[in-house]
Design a protein around this motif. Structure first.
Motif, short mmCIF file in Angstrom:
data_model
loop_
_atom_site.label_atom_id
_atom_site.label_comp_id
_atom_site.label_asym_id
_atom_site.label_seq_id
_atom_site.Cartn_x
_atom_site.Cartn_y
_atom_site.Cartn_z
N ASP A 152 0.83 -1.21 0.00
CA ASP A 152 0.00 0.00 0.00
C ASP A 152 0.87 1.26 0.00
O ASP A 152 0.60 2.22 -0.74
CB ASP A 152 -0.93 0.01 1.23
CG ASP A 152 -2.04 -1.03 1.12
OD1 ASP A 152 -2.28 -1.53 -0.01
OD2 ASP A 152 -2.64 -1.37 2.16
N MET B 10 2.51 2.29 -3.29
CA MET B 10 1.64 2.92 -4.29
C MET B 10 1.40 4.40 -4.02
O MET B 10 0.79 5.09 -4.82
CB MET B 10 0.29 2.18 -4.33
CG MET B 10 0.39 0.73 -4.80
SD MET B 10 1.08 0.58 -6.47
CE MET B 10 -0.22 1.35 -7.44
N THR C 129 -0.26 -5.67 -7.47
CA THR C 129 0.41 -4.42 -7.12
C THR C 129 1.77 -4.24 -7.77
O THR C 129 2.10 -3.14 -8.25
CB THR C 129 0.57 -4.31 -5.58
OG1 THR C 129 -0.72 -4.47 -4.97
CG2 THR C 129 1.16 -2.97 -5.19
N GLN D 143 2.24 -2.36 -10.90
CA GLN D 143 1.68 -1.01 -10.90
C GLN D 143 2.48 -0.01 -10.07
O GLN D 143 2.15 1.18 -10.07
CB GLN D 143 0.24 -1.07 -10.34
CG GLN D 143 -0.68 -2.04 -11.05
CD GLN D 143 -0.85 -1.70 -12.52
OE1 GLN D 143 -0.89 -0.51 -12.88
NE2 GLN D 143 -0.95 -2.71 -13.37
N ILE D 144 3.53 -0.47 -9.39
CA ILE D 144 4.29 0.44 -8.54
C ILE D 144 4.92 1.53 -9.40
O ILE D 144 5.60 1.25 -10.39
CB ILE D 144 5.38 -0.32 -7.76
CG1 ILE D 144 4.74 -1.29 -6.77
CG2 ILE D 144 6.30 0.66 -7.00
CD1 ILE D 144 5.72 -2.15 -6.01
#
Length: 326
Positions: free
Chosen positions: A51, A54, A87, A90-91
């Motif tokens: 989390d 991101m 995730t 997409q970082i």
């Protein structure tokens, strides 16, 4: 690379690599906003790291999220695996997600394969004490990094003295740099005068055991413990030395004449050492050397089970000396 994985048991080397990332990626003025280290005992540590990764950085520089001592490559739930798969791709490029682990990643796990797909992976494992060629190469690499020039015999002595202790290697080279001064080559005499060679004392202990000298062996154990030398490091040096002796003795018994062949098989970085090793082995046998290794493994096992350090080392040293006194 947005995702980085460092693994291995060389804590000092990993710490230096992490420091390099911090210096290159973070703006000092914004570090308190953009740097987060997440410990493994934190609840939902992996999810928190993903989390945080991101989240865009504040101000200048990049964002660094460090998930320390993670076990994602040893065990991973289906839910967490799905979160990784969602995730990691997409970082953002403005964030670095750093994963560190002491343990080797389990290549059979889907989580490991997923992380390896997106991460820059680097191993930082301690070099086994018996791999003298690699230890010497490590000394050369660090010396070059620090801009130091060492003679070949100085490199060999320093490798023997510090073993695989990366932290001690940097400390000793820093002291030698001060002693030598700018641009001066560091020779064996400088190393011998400055470096405390606990590994050398462990090698002396191996020699005392090989000739069955109980008194000297017990004295060396006391000296090593008084210098706070870790017991398992002493054992690792003993195992490496006896393994080298066994390899050389077996090859000599088999009629091998080529010193380079013997040196390669025994893991010796310098074939010239064989001249001295051959002399050392004249008074012993392959059977005695082979019988010592199970005893050394038993010693390691007892220490790892919590046996009292000094008495455990002394008891096994006496038993090993008896093998060579028969």
């Amino acid at each position: 690379m947005t995702v980085i994985l460092y693994w291995g048991d060389d804590d000092f080397a990993i710490a230096k690599a992490v420091s390099t990332i911090q210096q290159s990626a973070l703006d000092p003025a914004w570090m308190s906003f953009n740097y987060e280290k997440i410990s493994p005992d934190r609840e939902d540590a992996a999810i928190s790291a993903l989390d945080s990764a991101m989240t865009p950085p504040f101000g200048m520089g990049k964002r660094l999220v460090w998930l320390a001592d993670t076990t994602l490559m040893q065990q991973c739930s289906e839910g967490l695996l799905a979160e990784l798969e969602r995730t990691l791709p997409q970082i953002p490029a403005t964030t670095i997600l750093l994963l560190t682990s002491k343990n080797k990643p389990d290549g059979r796990l889907k989580s490991t394969k997923t992380i390896q797909k997106y991460a820059n992976v680097q191993e930082f494992s301690l070099i086994p004490p018996w791999k003298t060629a690699e230890l010497s190469q490590r000394v050369q690499i660090v010396a070059k990094e620090l801009g130091l020039k060492l003679t070949s015999d100085a490199i060999e002595l320093l490798a023997e003295a510090v073993g695989n202790n990366t932290r001690q290697l940097y400390l000793e080279l820093a002291k030698l740099q001060l002693l030598a001064g700018e641009g001066k080559q560091i020779d064996r005499a400088m190393v011998a005068s400055l470096v405390t060679a606990n590994t050398q004392n462990s090698l002396q202990l191996a020699t005392a055991i090989r000739i069955g000298d109980v008194g000297t062996a017990l004295q060396l154990i006391t000296e090593l413990i008084d210098r706070n030398e870790p017991a398992l490091k002493i054992v690792a040096t003993l195992v490496g030395q006896f393994r080298t002796w066994l390899w050389v003795k077996m090859l000599l018994d088999a009629g091998e004449k080529d010193d380079r062949v013997i040196a390669t098989a025994a893991g010796l970085g310098n074939p010239k050492r064989l001249f001295f090793i051959k002399q050392e082995l004249q008074a012993t046998t392959t059977d005695r050397l082979a019988a010592s290794l199970p005893k050394l493994l038993d010693l390691e096992f007892n220490l790892k089970r919590g046996g009292e350090t000094t008495s455990t080392l002394q008891m096994h040293a006496i038993e090993l000396c008896q093998i060579f006194r028969l």
